[in-house]
Each structure stands twice: as C-alpha cells, then as structure tokens.
Design an enzyme around this catalytic site. Structure first.
Site, PDB file in Angstrom:
ATOM      1  N   LYS A 187       0.882  -1.173   0.000  1.00 55.71           N
ATOM      2  CA  LYS A 187       0.000   0.000   0.000  1.00 55.71           C
ATOM      3  C   LYS A 187       0.914   1.215   0.000  1.00 55.71           C
ATOM      4  O   LYS A 187       1.387   1.653   1.043  1.00 55.71           O
ATOM      5  CB  LYS A 187      -0.881  -0.024   1.258  1.00 55.71           C
ATOM      6  CG  LYS A 187      -2.212   0.692   1.135  1.00 55.71           C
ATOM      7  CD  LYS A 187      -2.120   2.156   0.817  1.00 55.71           C
ATOM      8  CE  LYS A 187      -1.667   3.030   1.942  1.00 55.71           C
ATOM      9  NZ  LYS A 187      -1.372   4.415   1.507  1.00 55.71           N
TER      10      LYS A 187
ATOM     11  N   GLU B  20      -0.361   7.687  -1.140  1.00 56.39           N
ATOM     12  CA  GLU B  20      -1.336   8.202  -2.102  1.00 56.39           C
ATOM     13  C   GLU B  20      -0.857   9.498  -2.760  1.00 56.39           C
ATOM     14  O   GLU B  20      -1.486  10.012  -3.673  1.00 56.39           O
ATOM     15  CB  GLU B  20      -2.701   8.399  -1.435  1.00 56.39           C
ATOM     16  CG  GLU B  20      -2.752   9.341  -0.242  1.00 56.39           C
ATOM     17  CD  GLU B  20      -2.395   8.676   1.092  1.00 56.39           C
ATOM     18  OE1 GLU B  20      -1.365   7.976   1.151  1.00 56.39           O
ATOM     19  OE2 GLU B  20      -3.119   8.904   2.077  1.00 56.39           O
TER      20      GLU B  20
ATOM     21  N   CYS C 210      13.879  10.988   6.013  1.00 54.09           N
ATOM     22  CA  CYS C 210      13.855  10.628   7.430  1.00 54.09           C
ATOM     23  C   CYS C 210      15.259  10.658   8.023  1.00 54.09           C
ATOM     24  O   CYS C 210      15.420  10.637   9.231  1.00 54.09           O
ATOM     25  CB  CYS C 210      13.248   9.246   7.627  1.00 54.09           C
ATOM     26  SG  CYS C 210      14.244   7.978   6.873  1.00 54.09           S
TER      27      CYS C 210
HETATM   28  P1  NAD Z   1       2.509   9.207   6.853  1.00 53.57           P
HETATM   29  O1  NAD Z   1       2.657   8.559   8.171  1.00 53.57           O
HETATM   30  O2  NAD Z   1       1.554  10.334   6.700  1.00 53.57           O
HETATM   31  O3  NAD Z   1       2.046   8.111   5.762  1.00 53.57           O
HETATM   32  C1  NAD Z   1       2.717   6.880   5.630  1.00 53.57           C
HETATM   33  C2  NAD Z   1       1.724   5.836   5.148  1.00 53.57           C
HETATM   34  O4  NAD Z   1       0.686   5.688   6.127  1.00 53.57           O
HETATM   35  C3  NAD Z   1       1.044   6.196   3.831  1.00 53.57           C
HETATM   36  O5  NAD Z   1       0.963   5.041   3.028  1.00 53.57           O
HETATM   37  C4  NAD Z   1      -0.333   6.679   4.271  1.00 53.57           C
HETATM   38  O6  NAD Z   1      -1.330   6.422   3.316  1.00 53.57           O
HETATM   39  C5  NAD Z   1      -0.585   5.877   5.537  1.00 53.57           C
HETATM   40  N1  NAD Z   1      -1.435   6.613   6.488  1.00 53.57           N
HETATM   41  C6  NAD Z   1      -1.487   7.951   6.669  1.00 53.57           C
HETATM   42  N2  NAD Z   1      -2.358   8.264   7.648  1.00 53.57           N
HETATM   43  C7  NAD Z   1      -2.859   7.090   8.097  1.00 53.57           C
HETATM   44  C8  NAD Z   1      -3.804   6.753   9.124  1.00 53.57           C
HETATM   45  N3  NAD Z   1      -4.403   7.698   9.855  1.00 53.57           N
HETATM   46  N4  NAD Z   1      -4.082   5.458   9.338  1.00 53.57           N
HETATM   47  C9  NAD Z   1      -3.479   4.497   8.609  1.00 53.57           C
HETATM   48  N5  NAD Z   1      -2.573   4.757   7.626  1.00 53.57           N
HETATM   49  C10 NAD Z   1      -2.273   6.043   7.376  1.00 53.57           C
HETATM   50  O7  NAD Z   1       3.981   9.632   6.382  1.00 53.57           O
HETATM   51  P2  NAD Z   1       4.401  10.434   5.090  1.00 53.57           P
HETATM   52  O8  NAD Z   1       4.021  11.856   5.253  1.00 53.57           O
HETATM   53  O9  NAD Z   1       3.987   9.724   3.855  1.00 53.57           O
HETATM   54  O10 NAD Z   1       5.995  10.289   5.167  1.00 53.57           O
HETATM   55  C11 NAD Z   1       6.806  11.133   5.934  1.00 53.57           C
HETATM   56  C12 NAD Z   1       7.126  10.532   7.279  1.00 53.57           C
HETATM   57  O11 NAD Z   1       7.723   9.261   7.090  1.00 53.57           O
HETATM   58  C13 NAD Z   1       8.143  11.333   8.071  1.00 53.57           C
HETATM   59  O12 NAD Z   1       7.743  11.344   9.419  1.00 53.57           O
HETATM   60  C14 NAD Z   1       9.430  10.555   7.900  1.00 53.57           C
HETATM   61  O13 NAD Z   1      10.378  10.732   8.920  1.00 53.57           O
HETATM   62  C15 NAD Z   1       8.921   9.178   7.875  1.00 53.57           C
HETATM   63  N6  NAD Z   1       9.874   8.269   7.252  1.00 53.57           N
HETATM   64  C16 NAD Z   1      10.558   7.433   8.074  1.00 53.57           C
HETATM   65  C17 NAD Z   1      11.494   6.589   7.528  1.00 53.57           C
HETATM   66  C18 NAD Z   1      12.283   5.664   8.420  1.00 53.57           C
HETATM   67  O14 NAD Z   1      12.938   4.807   7.878  1.00 53.57           O
HETATM   68  N7  NAD Z   1      12.221   5.781   9.723  1.00 53.57           N
HETATM   69  C19 NAD Z   1      11.722   6.575   6.156  1.00 53.57           C
HETATM   70  C20 NAD Z   1      10.985   7.429   5.353  1.00 53.57           C
HETATM   71  C21 NAD Z   1      10.045   8.280   5.915  1.00 53.57           C
END
Ligand code: NAD
Length: 498
Positions: A172, A175, A280
């Site tokens: 997944k 989006e 990240c």
């Molecule tokens: P996000 O948490 O908003 O989304 C990540 C995923 O979760 C997406 O597929 C999204 O559709 C899903 N999602 C969003 N809200 C949700 C909910 N309420 N319930 C269930 N699923 C949900 O993150 P983002 O904005 O796409 O990415 C940025 C974040 O990711 C930053 O915090 C970054 O630090 C982190 N990140 C961490 C790593 C790591 O390895 N630790 C790597 C890349 C990004």
C-alpha cells in the site's frame, strides 16, 4: 485526466472506491486521479496473494532469485523513466530520484542472494545418531505500507526480500506519489514474477485498516510518521501480527571545533537541504560545540544556503525542488513562524520563495535558525522541510545529553578529527544509525536500517539480515533414523547428552 489504478493479479485494476487528486508539486496542478481501494478491492488483493502463495512458497529460492536478477536489469534500463515519475509527483530533483532508485536496487541485489541467505543452520550428531537443523520458512501473505518521500526505495526495502523468502506481498504505497511505485511493480512482473505474488493496492487509512484487520495478513512492515507507526504497531500487535513500524526523526549533527569545516559544510548542505529536507535521515539540527565553531560554520553556510538552486525537480542541475503538497508547505511555513515567535534567530528566511514561471508550486527556500533552544517546536518536532537549526553547547557531553534526551533516535553524525571523541559518541549515543564524518549514514543493503526510541516500533530493523528474520519464521527440526532391527527401551528421564 488519467486514472491511477491498483495492480492485482499482475494487471491494472480500477474497481470502486473514492478518488483522490495527485498533484505536480512544481506547478500545483492536478496530474492524475488515484482510486482509493475499498473493502472489495482489498479482498480481491488478499485472495489473489493467498492463491499465489502455495506455488510460490514451493518455488526453489534459486528460481525466485532469478526473477530478481532480471528485475534489477529492468530497473536499470528504465532508470530515467522511473526518476521522471518520482520527480513529477514528489518534486525531488531528477539526480536525487536516480540516487533513491540506486539505493533501492541495492536491496534487489541483496535479494538475489536468496539461496545463500535462506540456507539455514545444520548440526550433525546433536545426540547419538541425531541431527538437527534450523530453517527459515515464509510467513504467508505479508503487507507493506510506505511513505511519500521515497516512492521507489522504501517499497524496495520490503518486497524483494519478502518475496525471495517465499512470501506473497501486498503493498500500500503513499497516495501522494504512486506512479513510480506502480511502474516498478509492473517491471517485476515483466521480469517473470507469477501473478498474485505482489499486489499493489492504492489507498489511504481505509485500505490500511483493512490490511490490519485481515487475519490472512501475517505481518506488516510500515515506514512513515511516528503517530501512524505507533498506531499500526499497537493495532497489528493486538491482532497477533508481526509488525515493524519505522517512524519519524530529528537527526542531529555534532560539529566539534577540530572538524574539517569545509567538508562538514558541504555535507550539511546536502543532508539538510537535499530532497527539500523531506528525508527521514535529513540533518535538521547542527549542535556546535563552542561559539567559535558555530560562528565559523555560519560564515560558510549562509552564503551557500542563499545560493541554493531551487526549481521544478524535473529540470536538470538543481539543488532542491518543491515540497510535496501545499499542506506540507504550509506546515513548514508555520514552523518557521513559530521559531521566530519563540525567539530563535532567523538567519536565512525561506518564506515567500518564488520560482519564476511556477507561482503555484509548493516552494520554500533554504532556511537557517541560530540560537535554537531545546524547548522550541522547531527543535522538538520533525519539520520535514528545508529548515536547519543551529544549537550552541559548551561540550561534547552536553551535545550528547541533548541528543539522548530527544524522543527520536533515527540517525546522527559527528564531524571531528578526534578518534577518541568519535568512539565515545558511537558508544554512548542513543540513536540507531550513526555517521562519523558521514552525514546520511543510511546502511547499505547488507546491513539493516532502523532507528531507536520513537523512530522504530518493533524489534527487527528493515532490510538486510533483520529483514530476512522479519519475513521468515524459524523452524528447528531434530531427526533420527534408528538402525533397522534395533530396539531401545523407553526412557522416562528428559533426553540429554549428560
Ligand atoms: P505518513 O505517516 O503520513 O504516511 C505513511 C503511510 O501511512 C502512507 O501510506 C499513508 O497512506 C498511511 N497513512 C497515513 N495516515 C494514516 C492513518 N491515519 N491510518 C493508517 N494509515 C495512514 O507519512 P508520510 O508523510 O507519507 O511520510 C513522511 C514521514 O515518514 C516522516 O515522518 C518521515 O520521517 C517518515 N519516514 C521514516 C522513515 C524511516 O525509515 N524511519 C523513512 C521514510 C520516511
């Protein structure tokens, strides 16, 4: 307007469901409509993966690996098309998109070693005439949920390894920028992956919640922000699933007075402003030990920040593109306002940054704060934008206390020529990935990636050896074939070699 579908059973599938706009962040225009999976689409994807599992599980690892060899080649041949899609929907520069893809391909290369990494362990004669071995068996259907900021690399952290371990995978993706992820999944099918072994389902919370609730899904790999990581870890764990959930970060660099300043400045520029700070592992805080090195740093850093080349990611030769969405831009601008209101010194202000011909793009210029204090939101929170904070401290110990007290522990680095200081830092810093004169210490594919504290929920890190452990379960087999015509009396004492 094109419609972006799912990939189920090796084919594009639209199905029913709500729709979401996908934007070009350089222009602010809608580039496509994405279908968000409903319960019926999820059911179809899960059924497809379950149907594919028995044959895939029994496919020899060497044959699974052959698919990965062809996949690697196709990824390399299609590098430019993939980078273009990443750049169009994410906004990062083409060069940065190629870099992300190359780091993703490293994970495909690692997965090519499937027969070697799944060999297991064997012990002969653990008792008289008794042999024992441990083997790695797949879990079944597993799923991955990935963030927007690495639409190629982060999915490639997950499914190549999960698949060569014999699992079927449901992905997944984010989006916000799904197109490169879909193209890459199609290339894997072109490489010979049987249908159903990898299904890609686009969607939002509804799709994620359906994956969490499905008893057929045995494990969840998540990468994204900390609140969602924690939610998935708790909800998945409650249902008995294996979960690894990687969250957000606030990565500090420590600058000691003896550092090679010119190289440290170059490293900080790339690590703070590359990908517009949407990594990240981005460095978002520099902790300067002593005012002298802080002043010297600013003298060199400020002109370079002012000279950053910012524009649409698809143009060549740029340093930085836009932020991914208007909401992300507004959030970053809100943090800059909050930093000013809290009394930090705004040395370079990226607000109001304009790119000629791209008035509606989500651009923010490189921003620098000095004299940042640990109770300010620009210090405590992950901003995920091109904002670097300078914190001044008196000693390495004070710098380490600051980092160790932060809620996140993803990455960090130290710039110094002092081996003793670097060793102390590596030993005692409470962070999962540490660089010594290396600003973005993202482990190569044959090590594993993971932060500490609230940057990772779960025991096993992503990809590499931990990834193999995550996507397999151990089975220990003890075997004895008694010689014909021999008979041993029953033993009631617990069997031992004593
Ligand atoms: P996000 O948490 O908003 O989304 C990540 C995923 O979760 C997406 O597929 C999204 O559709 C899903 N999602 C969003 N809200 C949700 C909910 N309420 N319930 C269930 N699923 C949900 O993150 P983002 O904005 O796409 O990415 C940025 C974040 O990711 C930053 O915090 C970054 O630090 C982190 N990140 C961490 C790593 C790591 O390895 N630790 C790597 C890349 C990004």
């Amino acid at each position: 307007m094109s419609t972006i579908a799912h990939l189920i059973d090796g084919e594009r599938f639209i199905g029913e469901g709500r729709r979401a706009d996908v934007f070009n962040p350089s222009t602010g225009e809608v580039s496509a409509q994405l279908v968000l999976a409903d319960a019926a689409t999820l059911k179809k994807a899960i059924a497809s993966a379950q149907a594919a599992y028995p044959a895939w599980r029994n496919t020899p690892p060497a044959k699974r690996a052959q698919v990965m060899f062809r996949f690697k080649q196709l990824l390399e041949e299609n590098q430019d098309a993939i980078a273009e899609l990443i750049s169009l929907e994410h906004g990062k520069t083409l060069e940065d998109a190629v870099g992300e893809l190359k780091r993703g391909i490293e994970n495909v290369e690692y997965a090519c070693a499937a027969p070697e990494i799944l060999k297991g362990e064997h012990s002969r004669d653990v008792g008289p005439g008794v042999d024992a071995w441990s083997e790695f068996q797949p879990l079944g259907v597993v799923a991955g949920i990935t963030p927007f900021n690495f639409p190629a690399m982060v999915p490639l952290w997950m499914y190549p390894l999960a698949i060569v371990c014999g699992n079927c995978f449901i992905l997944k993706p984010s989006e916000r920028d799904p197109s490169s992820t879909l193209l890459i999944a199609e290339l894997l099918h072109k490489a010979g992956l049987p249908k159903g072994v990898l299904n890609v389902v686009n969607g939002d919370k509804e799709a994620v919640d359906a994956l969490i609730a499905a008893p057929e899904v045995k494990a969840l790999s998540f990468v994204g922000s900390t609140p969602i990581a924690e939610y998935i870890y708790v909800e998945g764990g409650r249902r008995g699933k294996r979960v690894q959930a990687l969250g957000g970060a606030k990565n500090h660099a420590v600058l000691l007075p003896d550092a090679d300043l010119n190289n440290a400045v170059s490293a900080l520029m790339g690590a703070a402003y590359g990908s517009c700070g949407e990594r990240c592992m981005a460095i978002s805080v520099v902790v300067c030990v002593g005012d002298a090195i802080a002043d010297a740093l600013l003298d060199k850093l400020v002109p370079q920040i002012r000279a950053l080349k910012v524009g649409p990611g698809t143009s060549r030769g740029l340093d930085m593109g836009p932020l991914v969405t208007s909401a992300a831009r507004d959030r970053v601008l809100g943090y800059i306002d909050a930093g000013v209101a809290a009394g930090a010194e705004l040395v370079v202000d990226g607000r109001g940054y304009k790119v000629a011909g791209h008035d509606k793009g989500y651009f923010v210029g490189g921003t620098l704060f000095d004299h940042v204090k640990s109770d300010m939101s620009i210090y405590t929170d992950e901003i995920f934008g091109p904002v670097l904070c300078v914190v001044r401290v008196a000693s390495l110990e004070e710098a380490m206390e600051l980092i160790n007290a932060h809620e996140y522990g993803n990455g960090t680095c130290i710039f110094t020529r002092d081996g003793e200081a670097a060793r102390l830092f590596c030993d005692e810093i409470e962070v999962g990935m540490v660089g010594v004169n290396v600003p973005l210490p993202v482990p190569v594919a044959y090590h594993s990636f993971g932060g500490w504290k609230r940057s990772l929920f779960g025991d096993l890190h992503a990809y590499g050896p931990d990834g193999v452990r995550f996507y397999t379960r151990r089975k220990a087999i003890t075997q004895r074939w008694p010689k014909r015509q021999t008979h041993e009396a029953a033993q009631f004492a617990f069997p031992s070699n004593g």
